[in-house]
Design a protein around this motif. Structure first.
Motif, short mmCIF file in Angstrom:
data_model
loop_
_atom_site.label_atom_id
_atom_site.label_comp_id
_atom_site.label_asym_id
_atom_site.label_seq_id
_atom_site.Cartn_x
_atom_site.Cartn_y
_atom_site.Cartn_z
N UNK A 1 -8.36 -8.73 3.49
CA UNK A 1 -8.45 -7.71 4.54
C UNK A 1 -7.15 -7.60 5.32
N UNK A 2 -6.28 -8.61 5.21
CA UNK A 2 -4.99 -8.53 5.89
C UNK A 2 -4.12 -7.41 5.32
N UNK A 3 -4.45 -6.95 4.10
CA UNK A 3 -3.68 -5.88 3.48
C UNK A 3 -4.20 -4.49 3.87
N UNK A 4 -5.33 -4.41 4.54
CA UNK A 4 -5.92 -3.11 4.87
C UNK A 4 -4.93 -2.19 5.61
N UNK A 5 -4.19 -2.67 6.63
CA UNK A 5 -3.33 -1.76 7.39
C UNK A 5 -2.19 -1.14 6.58
N UNK A 6 -1.95 -1.65 5.37
CA UNK A 6 -0.86 -1.10 4.54
C UNK A 6 -1.29 0.16 3.79
N UNK A 7 -2.56 0.56 3.93
CA UNK A 7 -3.08 1.69 3.15
C UNK A 7 -3.68 2.75 4.07
N UNK A 8 -3.74 3.97 3.53
CA UNK A 8 -4.36 5.07 4.28
C UNK A 8 -5.88 5.01 4.17
N UNK A 9 -6.37 4.64 2.98
CA UNK A 9 -7.81 4.52 2.74
C UNK A 9 -8.08 3.22 1.99
N UNK A 10 -9.08 2.48 2.45
CA UNK A 10 -9.55 1.29 1.72
C UNK A 10 -11.02 1.53 1.39
N UNK A 11 -11.34 1.53 0.07
CA UNK A 11 -12.72 1.69 -0.37
C UNK A 11 -13.30 0.30 -0.62
#
Length: 534
Positions: free
Chosen positions: A436-446
């Motif tokens: 979840x630490x990588x979530x902010x690197x993306x526009x959308x997380x499914x």
């Protein structure tokens, strides 16, 4: 009564005398002592008197001979560290005399070459290198003073200013001598005299330049004129030239067009009758030893027309909808209707305008949505038609959206075909992440699967359990499906979940009524448009 008034006046006078003079806040003070010095004589023309505690400056007549001595002093002016083209307010050469003839006049000249003081004499600049003129090759007289006390001060402001401007012909060497019609003796302390030696005291304002205007924006109707006061601030020893960067139709006069800061001036502006209406950025520049510029806004008002106001540029993220507002304002006595349309746009951009017409003043909204997998820049042109036609342009930049999948291995294997097909069809790059630490690197997380989906190495933490509401969890437990959308910062978190893994996969591949699957809509479109499920 008169006595009391006199007492008050005397008290005020005493206070004023006690107040020191106010110095410019920009002013800086520095000083420099001589680095080396010596004196030379015509009666011992091959002898250098370097290392002496005394510098002799004299002229006496003995019989048929005139005996003369002069002092040579070297200052390392680079040690001053004064920025080039700073304004020298005052520079004073301070000399201390041990003995002196009252009323004689001493002169300061700059000296050619670079004397070698231990070999410098009346005849020689250095060993084997004679002066062109015995007694030193002097260039220009920079100062003069009458000696009436042991402290001698000679104004060298022009000399130091010339050095600061890079115009000095010598290298910091000066020569002291009596004026040609003078006779007498002056014994000065040298640089070996423990702080009594020659020094130059300097007050200066560091080089600086800035511009200011009485107004940052003006409105002017066609055929009219106006004036704008400007101020060139800062401190420079050299003049700056003023210029204007403006549209070709603009007539202007800058007065004065040059000067030594600080100074004030007037910018006169006039418009022809056919000057195009709209908003313009004008830049006034001051250029010389330093440069400065200042923009201001000019609005040209048409006698009977309209102007268009809006952003010059818009930034998009692929697939996301963004709206920008345009304002149409009437000028003069304009009273007609204005319609708007798109006359040009990039092929990767979907664009619409609402409303498409109105009576000024009115606002219209431009809705923009770029293709999801594109990195590009383009120009949008809008045409406005009324009693006259106008075109408004703005830049559009879009970045391809970044989409990541967070799921366990089972859900990925069941749904990857639909997800990869959607990504390939749209040009969007799809990534799998396991933190979840990588979530902010993306526009959308499914996030695939609900709160009871088992974890594994690909999904070490069940994030759906932290995101879903209690009502959504109950819905899944009762056999339903859920599409949960929320935004954290700039990232959309989307949970796609069914009561089991097969319902999750089926939900992703199900049609949204337009021939496209849910997977495609989530990867390419606005997640808010597909929120919820049965």
């Amino acid at each position: 009564m008169r006595a009391s008034v006199r007492v008050v006046l005397l008290a005020l006078l005493a206070i004023l005398i006690a107040i020191p003079p106010i110095r410019n806040s920009l002013e800086t003070r520095t000083s420099i002592y001589s680095a080396v010095d010596c004196y030379i004589t015509n009666w011992e023309p091959n002898t250098s008197y370097a290392g002496s505690i005394i510098l002799k400056v004299s002229r006496e007549v003995e019989g048929n001979r005139t005996l003369e001595s002069r002092a040579i002093i070297g200052f390392d002016l680079s040690d001053l560290h004064i920025p080039p083209f700073s304004k020298v307010i005052n520079a004073t050469l301070v000399l201390t005399a041990q003995n002196f003839s009252q009323g004689i006049s001493i002169e300061v000249w700059d000296l050619k070459g670079e004397p070698d003081l231990f070999h410098t004499s009346w005849l020689y600049e250095s060993d084997g290198n004679p002066w062109n003129n015995p007694g030193g090759d002097i260039i220009e007289k920079w100062g003069e003073a009458i000696v009436d006390s042991s402290r001698i001060e000679i104004n060298l402001t022009d000399y130091v200013q010339s050095y600061v401007n890079g115009e000095l012909k010598s290298k910091g060497w000066i020569l002291l001598k009596l004026a040609d019609d003078q006779h007498g003796q002056l014994d000065l302390y040298s640089e070996n005299a423990n702080g009594k030696g020659p020094r130059i005291m300097i007050d200066y304002e560091p080089a600086s330049l800035d511009l200011s205007l009485e107004s940052s924006s003006i409105e002017l109707m066609q055929g009219r004129s106006t004036s704008l006061e400007f101020y060139v601030g800062g401190s420079l020893s050299k003049p700056v030239n003023l210029s204007l960067e403006a549209p070709n139709f603009l007539n202007y006069v800058i007065s004065p067009s040059s000067g030594v800061p600080p100074f004030k001036g007037i910018l006169n502006i006039s418009l022809p009758e056919d000057a195009p209406g709209g908003k313009y950025v004008i830049i006034i520049r001051a250029e010389g030893a330093l440069q400065s510029s200042l923009p201001f806004n000019l609005t040209v008002i048409e006698r009977r027309g309209f102007i268009i106001e809006g952003r010059n540029s818009v930034e998009l993220k692929g697939g996301f909808i963004k709206k920008t507002m345009i304002r149409v304002l009437g000028t003069g006595n304009y009273s007609g209707e204005v319609s708007a349309g798109v006359s040009g746009s990039p092929d990767w951009l979907n664009i619409s305008i609402s409303p498409s017409k109105g009576m000024p003043p009115f606002n219209l909204t431009v809705t923009l949505q770029s293709d999801p997998g594109v990195n590009a820049t383009g120009i949008v042109s809008l045409i406005f038609n009324g009693e006259m036609n106008k075109v408004f342009r703005f830049n559009v930049t879009t970045l391809s959206r970044r989409v990541a999948i967070y799921s366990n291995g089972i859900d990925w294997n069941l749904s990857k075909e639909a997800l990869i097909d959607a990504a390939n069809l749209s040009g969007v790059t799809l990534s799998r992440i396991n933190s979840s630490r990588e979530f902010p690197s993306y526009d959308i997380v499914l996030i695939l699967g609900g709160h009871k989906t088992p974890t594994d190495e690909y999904m070490p933490v069940n994030m759906a359990g932290k995101v879903l509401s209690e009502r959504e969890k109950e819905k899944l437990e009762s056999g339903g499906t859920v599409i949960h959308v929320e935004r954290e910062g700039e990232t959309y978190i989307v949970v796609v979940a069914g009561a089991d893994r097969y319902k999750t996969s089926h939900l992703l591949t199900s049609s949204m009524g337009n021939g496209r699957s849910l997977a495609y809509m989530l990867i390419t479109g606005d997640p808010n448009g597909v929120r919820g499920a049965g």
